[in-house]
Design a protein around this motif. Structure first.
Motif, PDB file in Angstrom:
ATOM      1  N   TYR A   1      10.580  13.427  11.834  1.00  0.00           N
ATOM      2  CA  TYR A   1      11.444  14.236  12.711  1.00  0.00           C
ATOM      3  C   TYR A   1      10.712  14.387  14.039  1.00  0.00           C
ATOM      4  N   THR A   2      11.282  13.789  15.119  1.00  0.00           N
ATOM      5  CA  THR A   2      10.636  13.807  16.436  1.00  0.00           C
ATOM      6  C   THR A   2      11.493  14.610  17.403  1.00  0.00           C
ATOM      7  N   VAL A   3      10.858  15.548  18.088  1.00  0.00           N
ATOM      8  CA  VAL A   3      11.554  16.378  19.073  1.00  0.00           C
ATOM      9  C   VAL A   3      11.758  15.558  20.345  1.00  0.00           C
ATOM     10  N   LEU A   4      13.031  15.393  20.743  1.00  0.00           N
ATOM     11  CA  LEU A   4      13.331  14.705  21.997  1.00  0.00           C
ATOM     12  C   LEU A   4      13.488  15.700  23.143  1.00  0.00           C
ATOM     13  N   TYR A   5      14.239  16.766  22.896  1.00  0.00           N
ATOM     14  CA  TYR A   5      14.469  17.815  23.900  1.00  0.00           C
ATOM     15  C   TYR A   5      14.390  19.158  23.185  1.00  0.00           C
ATOM     16  N   ALA A   6      13.860  20.150  23.871  1.00  0.00           N
ATOM     17  CA  ALA A   6      13.747  21.472  23.233  1.00  0.00           C
ATOM     18  C   ALA A   6      13.712  22.572  24.289  1.00  0.00           C
ATOM     19  N   ILE A   7      14.336  23.729  23.935  1.00  0.00           N
ATOM     20  CA  ILE A   7      14.220  24.949  24.751  1.00  0.00           C
ATOM     21  C   ILE A   7      13.788  26.072  23.824  1.00  0.00           C
ATOM     22  N   THR A   8      12.645  26.667  24.144  1.00  0.00           N
ATOM     23  CA  THR A   8      12.102  27.781  23.340  1.00  0.00           C
ATOM     24  C   THR A   8      11.754  28.925  24.280  1.00  0.00           C
ATOM     25  N   PRO A   9      11.609  30.132  23.761  1.00  0.00           N
ATOM     26  CA  PRO A   9      11.317  31.299  24.625  1.00  0.00           C
ATOM     27  C   PRO A   9      10.040  31.108  25.451  1.00  0.00           C
ATOM     28  N   ASP A  10       9.022  30.495  24.853  1.00  0.00           N
ATOM     29  CA  ASP A  10       7.749  30.345  25.577  1.00  0.00           C
ATOM     30  C   ASP A  10       7.451  28.889  25.962  1.00  0.00           C
ATOM     31  N   ASN A  11       8.477  28.024  25.821  1.00  0.00           N
ATOM     32  CA  ASN A  11       8.299  26.599  26.133  1.00  0.00           C
ATOM     33  C   ASN A  11       7.113  25.967  25.395  1.00  0.00           C
ATOM     34  N   SER A  12       6.850  26.434  24.185  1.00  0.00           N
ATOM     35  CA  SER A  12       5.689  25.950  23.433  1.00  0.00           C
ATOM     36  C   SER A  12       5.979  24.661  22.659  1.00  0.00           C
ATOM     37  N   LEU A  13       7.269  24.371  22.441  1.00  0.00           N
ATOM     38  CA  LEU A  13       7.632  23.161  21.700  1.00  0.00           C
ATOM     39  C   LEU A  13       7.916  22.035  22.698  1.00  0.00           C
ATOM     40  N   LEU A  14       7.040  21.042  22.682  1.00  0.00           N
ATOM     41  CA  LEU A  14       7.124  19.979  23.683  1.00  0.00           C
ATOM     42  C   LEU A  14       7.830  18.742  23.128  1.00  0.00           C
ATOM     43  N   PRO A  15       8.537  18.023  23.994  1.00  0.00           N
ATOM     44  CA  PRO A  15       9.138  16.752  23.558  1.00  0.00           C
ATOM     45  C   PRO A  15       8.048  15.803  23.042  1.00  0.00           C
ATOM     46  N   GLY A  16       8.364  15.089  21.971  1.00  0.00           N
ATOM     47  CA  GLY A  16       7.399  14.180  21.375  1.00  0.00           C
ATOM     48  C   GLY A  16       6.687  14.780  20.177  1.00  0.00           C
ATOM     49  N   THR A  17       6.859  16.096  19.947  1.00  0.00           N
ATOM     50  CA  THR A  17       6.242  16.731  18.780  1.00  0.00           C
ATOM     51  C   THR A  17       6.884  16.181  17.511  1.00  0.00           C
ATOM     52  N   VAL A  18       6.065  15.853  16.537  1.00  0.00           N
ATOM     53  CA  VAL A  18       6.546  15.213  15.314  1.00  0.00           C
ATOM     54  C   VAL A  18       6.344  16.148  14.127  1.00  0.00           C
ATOM     55  N   PHE A  19       7.375  16.245  13.279  1.00  0.00           N
ATOM     56  CA  PHE A  19       7.311  17.024  12.039  1.00  0.00           C
ATOM     57  C   PHE A  19       7.716  16.138  10.864  1.00  0.00           C
ATOM     58  N   ASP A  20       7.310  16.582   9.710  1.00  0.00           N
ATOM     59  CA  ASP A  20       7.826  15.962   8.485  1.00  0.00           C
ATOM     60  C   ASP A  20       9.263  16.430   8.307  1.00  0.00           C
ATOM     61  N   LEU A  21      10.195  15.513   8.142  1.00  0.00           N
ATOM     62  CA  LEU A  21      11.617  15.864   8.039  1.00  0.00           C
ATOM     63  C   LEU A  21      11.854  16.894   6.938  1.00  0.00           C
ATOM     64  N   ASN A  22      11.147  16.757   5.828  1.00  0.00           N
ATOM     65  CA  ASN A  22      11.336  17.688   4.704  1.00  0.00           C
ATOM     66  C   ASN A  22      10.861  19.094   5.032  1.00  0.00           C
ATOM     67  N   GLY A  23      10.106  19.244   6.085  1.00  0.00           N
ATOM     68  CA  GLY A  23       9.640  20.571   6.499  1.00  0.00           C
ATOM     69  C   GLY A  23      10.554  21.233   7.492  1.00  0.00           C
ATOM     70  N   THR A  24      11.751  20.634   7.740  1.00  0.00           N
ATOM     71  CA  THR A  24      12.715  21.205   8.688  1.00  0.00           C
ATOM     72  C   THR A  24      14.014  21.516   7.969  1.00  0.00           C
ATOM     73  N   TYR A  25      14.763  22.481   8.548  1.00  0.00           N
ATOM     74  CA  TYR A  25      16.080  22.788   7.991  1.00  0.00           C
ATOM     75  C   TYR A  25      17.046  21.595   8.120  1.00  0.00           C
ATOM     76  N   CYS A  26      16.730  20.670   9.054  1.00  0.00           N
ATOM     77  CA  CYS A  26      17.649  19.554   9.323  1.00  0.00           C
ATOM     78  C   CYS A  26      17.773  18.621   8.129  1.00  0.00           C
ATOM     79  N   VAL A  27      16.793  18.668   7.216  1.00  0.00           N
ATOM     80  CA  VAL A  27      16.898  17.822   6.035  1.00  0.00           C
ATOM     81  C   VAL A  27      18.154  18.165   5.232  1.00  0.00           C
ATOM     82  N   HIS A  28      18.510  19.456   5.256  1.00  0.00           N
ATOM     83  CA  HIS A  28      19.731  19.890   4.555  1.00  0.00           C
ATOM     84  C   HIS A  28      20.982  19.461   5.320  1.00  0.00           C
ATOM     85  N   THR A  29      20.886  19.507   6.648  1.00  0.00           N
ATOM     86  CA  THR A  29      22.024  19.077   7.477  1.00  0.00           C
ATOM     87  C   THR A  29      22.321  17.593   7.243  1.00  0.00           C
TER      88      THR A  29
END
Length: 673
Positions: A48-76
């Protein structure tokens, strides 16, 4: 309607690029769903790779990679459609890694699809609890995902087109292939960069119909392309032509042009195709054609050579075999002597033909080499005069010689080839002159750098036509008529020209039918050093009975011929059948003179001589070794000398040269005793 209006304003804005539209949509989504985090992701298998993101503190940067199973999107993605939940801490997924790590209480997301393939997800979430998401929320997030899927598909297609276009441009450059298109509705022409490059025009050049055709070279190229275009428009015929163009920089190129037509009903609306620079391949093709023509000519020459030589060899062979056959029962000494003379004359003719063929072969293969020596120049022409004077006796042709060369003129050149040149010209003059005279004139002149030998051979014979003079020095050329057919290989003058030019000279010919022919030669000739001349008296005693002689040859007939010749000189010789046999006989008996064949089985003449010399079985001062071989090249002569042989005689030999070998051997024995 307010949501749709704002959504439309964002996605349809012409003042915003794709990146800005993404930012505004994410901000709009956070506002619509009243959440804190907005993410657009790219999913590849379990990544799971972040392409675009808006967060309160802008801490989540594009290009950040997660394990898909560690995200809610796996259910989606598992659901395959929009999915939302809230109060996660009180739900069945409270133990999900995403909640444990980020305490996200609320989430709504939808899969982004390109066709039937999953590209990624668009999702919004928050650490604060929210109200339950209604049906409108599901519709909104689906709308977001659909628009993003469409835009990503368009972007990917655009990038692929750009990539393909760049690849095509590279291929055009590498292969020298350009493209072109003619819009017959708008009457416009498009040329790719490579097409413009081939025409040597600028990148901003705008071609037009008449101007484009004018690039084709006047004549068949322009006519053929005009006919091809006309046939394509009227009949839909394709074309694939190799034509010549003249570029904007006035350079003539060969191009390969392919074209075809596009029709709307019965109307031709477009022509398109490719345009390639094939100058190099066309030049190569022309070169190959020339080489093929040359190979065919050489093959034809060889066929002519075989046919001509086969015919010419039969005449002297017939003279030899015919005369020798009739000698068997002939008892008259006078008639026997006449027949033997005819057989010997036929043998001389046969040898001359063979030598011409060998010389022609050497010239064709670039193997001809000159063997210059120091000698008195005038003696060549004196000897030729003595040789040819008897040939004119029984004819109605007179030989005139004007030899003005100084008696003490020493030169350094190949006397054998020089003699061959003049001999061929004299023979040719006599052959084609029935009445009148043949004249040989020789002189020396001086230019700025060296001295020039001038030779003129003229006759009052039949002469030659202008047409025949064009091919006079070509192999196998002969001008004959039914009334006066002359034999010969037709190689003589071709060899003369090659020899003269090989010696750095020039040859000219003037001739007219029934008025005779004159050959004019000028050959640069190097001054030579005076040599001590051999003084072998004609009445020198050549009785070799006192010599111990060995004949070494693996051929029975060659041994018989040599024995018979030595008998004339009162010599009785021993014989050996190969080099090994010769070494054994020399160990058992001393020999003053050895006639050594070079090419023999078991041990050849070269190795046998080396062994006899190196082991002092036959040292130089005690034994005179004569090479007697059918190999006649300068390399063969050098090999004989290096092996330790004292003299070189080529087969077939005549008695005088054999007599000279015996005289040399007698002198050698006398000197060392």
């Amino acid at each position: 309607m307010n949501f749709l209006r704002r959504f439309h304003d964002i996605v349809s804005s012409q003042s915003l690029d794709f990146e800005n539209k993404i930012d505004k949509l994410l901000i709009f989504g956070l506002e619509v769903f009243d959440l804190e985090l907005g993410i657009i992701s790219k999913v590849d298998e379990s990544t799971y790779t972040v392409l675009y993101a808006i967060t309160p503190d802008n801490s989540l940067l594009p290009g950040t990679v997660f394990d898909l199973n560690g995200t809610y999107c796996v259910h989606t993605l598992s659901a395959g459609s929009a999915l939302a939940f809230h109060k996660t801490s009180q739900s069945s997924i409270a133990n999900h890694p995403c909640y444990k790590n980020f305490q996200l209480e609320s989430y709504i997301g939808a899969p982004i699809k390109i066709g039937d393939e999953i590209f990624g997800t668009v999702n919004f979430s928050s650490t604060k609890d929210s109200l339950a998401f209604n049906d409108d929320a599901y519709d909104y997030i689906e709308l977001f995902a659909q628009w993003l899927g469409s835009e990503f598909a368009s972007s990917l297609a655009k990038n692929q087109l750009i990539k393909n276009s760049n690849t095509l441009l590279k291929l055009e450059n590498v292969a020298n292939i350009g493209t072109w298109e003619v819009d017959l509705i708008e009457n416009k022409i498009y040329w790719s960069e490579q097409t413009k490059r081939i025409h040597q025009v600028s990148n901003d050049y705008q071609p037009f119909m008449e101007g484009a055709l004018e690039f084709y070279k006047e004549g068949s190229s322009r006519q053929n392309i005009s006919q091809a275009v006309e046939a394509a428009i009227e009949k839909g015929e394709k074309w694939n032509l190799n034509l010549q163009i003249v570029t904007a920089k006035n350079q003539t190129l060969w191009i390969s042009t392919f074209g075809e037509a596009e029709f709307d009903g019965d109307q031709c609306i477009r022509l398109f195709g490719t345009f390639q620079d094939v100058t190099e391949s066309m030049m190569l093709r022309e070169e190959l054609k020339q080489k093929q023509a040359e190979a065919e000519r050489l093959l034809e020459d060889r066929s002519m050579l075989f046919a001509k030589i086969s015919h010419e060899l039969r005449t002297p062979l017939n003279g030899i075999t015919g005369m020798l056959t009739t000698l068997i029962d002939e008892h008259s000494e006078k008639i026997r002597a006449e027949k033997i003379k005819i057989a010997l004359r036929s043998a001389d003719i046969l040898l001359s033909i063979i030598n011409e063929v060998l010389d022609f072969s050497k010239i064709n293969h670039g193997e001809l080499k000159l063997e210059p020596t120091n000698f008195l120049l005038k003696t060549i022409f004196t000897d030729l005069t003595s040789l040819y004077t008897p040939l004119f006796k029984n004819t109605q042709v007179t030989l005139h010689v004007d030899n003005t060369i100084d008696n003490n003129c020493w030169v350094f050149t190949d006397n054998t080839r020089l003699s061959q040149i003049v001999s061929n010209l004299l023979s040719n003059a006599l052959k084609f002159t029935e009445n009148g005279s043949v004249t040989l004139k020789t002189s020396i002149s001086q230019n700025k750098t060296n001295q020039i030998l001038n030779i003129e051979v003229s006759d009052t014979g039949r002469g030659m036509s202008k047409a025949f003079l064009q091919s006079l020095f070509s192999p196998f050329s002969q001008e004959i008529d039914a009334k006066n057919v002359k034999g010969g290989t037709g190689l003589g003058l071709a060899i003369v020209k090659e020899l003269v030019e090989y010696m750095g000279g020039k040859i000219k010919v003037n001739s007219a039918l029934n008025k005779g022919t004159t050959f004019l030669l000028s050959i640069p000739i190097e001054a030579g050093q005076e040599q001590e001349q051999e003084s072998i008296k004609s009445n020198l005693d050549t009785n070799g009975s006192q010599l111990s002689v060995l004949v070494v040859d693996d051929n029975d007939i060659n041994r018989l011929v040599l024995h018979a010749s030595l008998d004339k000189l009162t010599i009785k010789a021993d014989c050996a059948v190969d080099g090994h046999d010769a070494v054994l006989k020399c160990r058992q008996k001393h020999y003053d003179l050895i006639f050594m064949d070079c090419v023999m089985p078991i041990l050849d003449g070269f190795e046998a001589t080396k062994q006899l010399r190196s082991e002092s079985i036959c040292p130089h001062e005690e034994t005179y070794i004569v090479a007697l071989t059918a190999n006649t090249s300068s390399q063969d002569k050098l090999a004989c000398k290096q092996a330790g042989m004292d003299m070189f005689i080529s087969k077939p030999f005549k008695l005088p040269i054999l007599e000279k070998a015996v005289i040399n051997a007698l002198a050698h024995v006398a000197k060392n005793n």
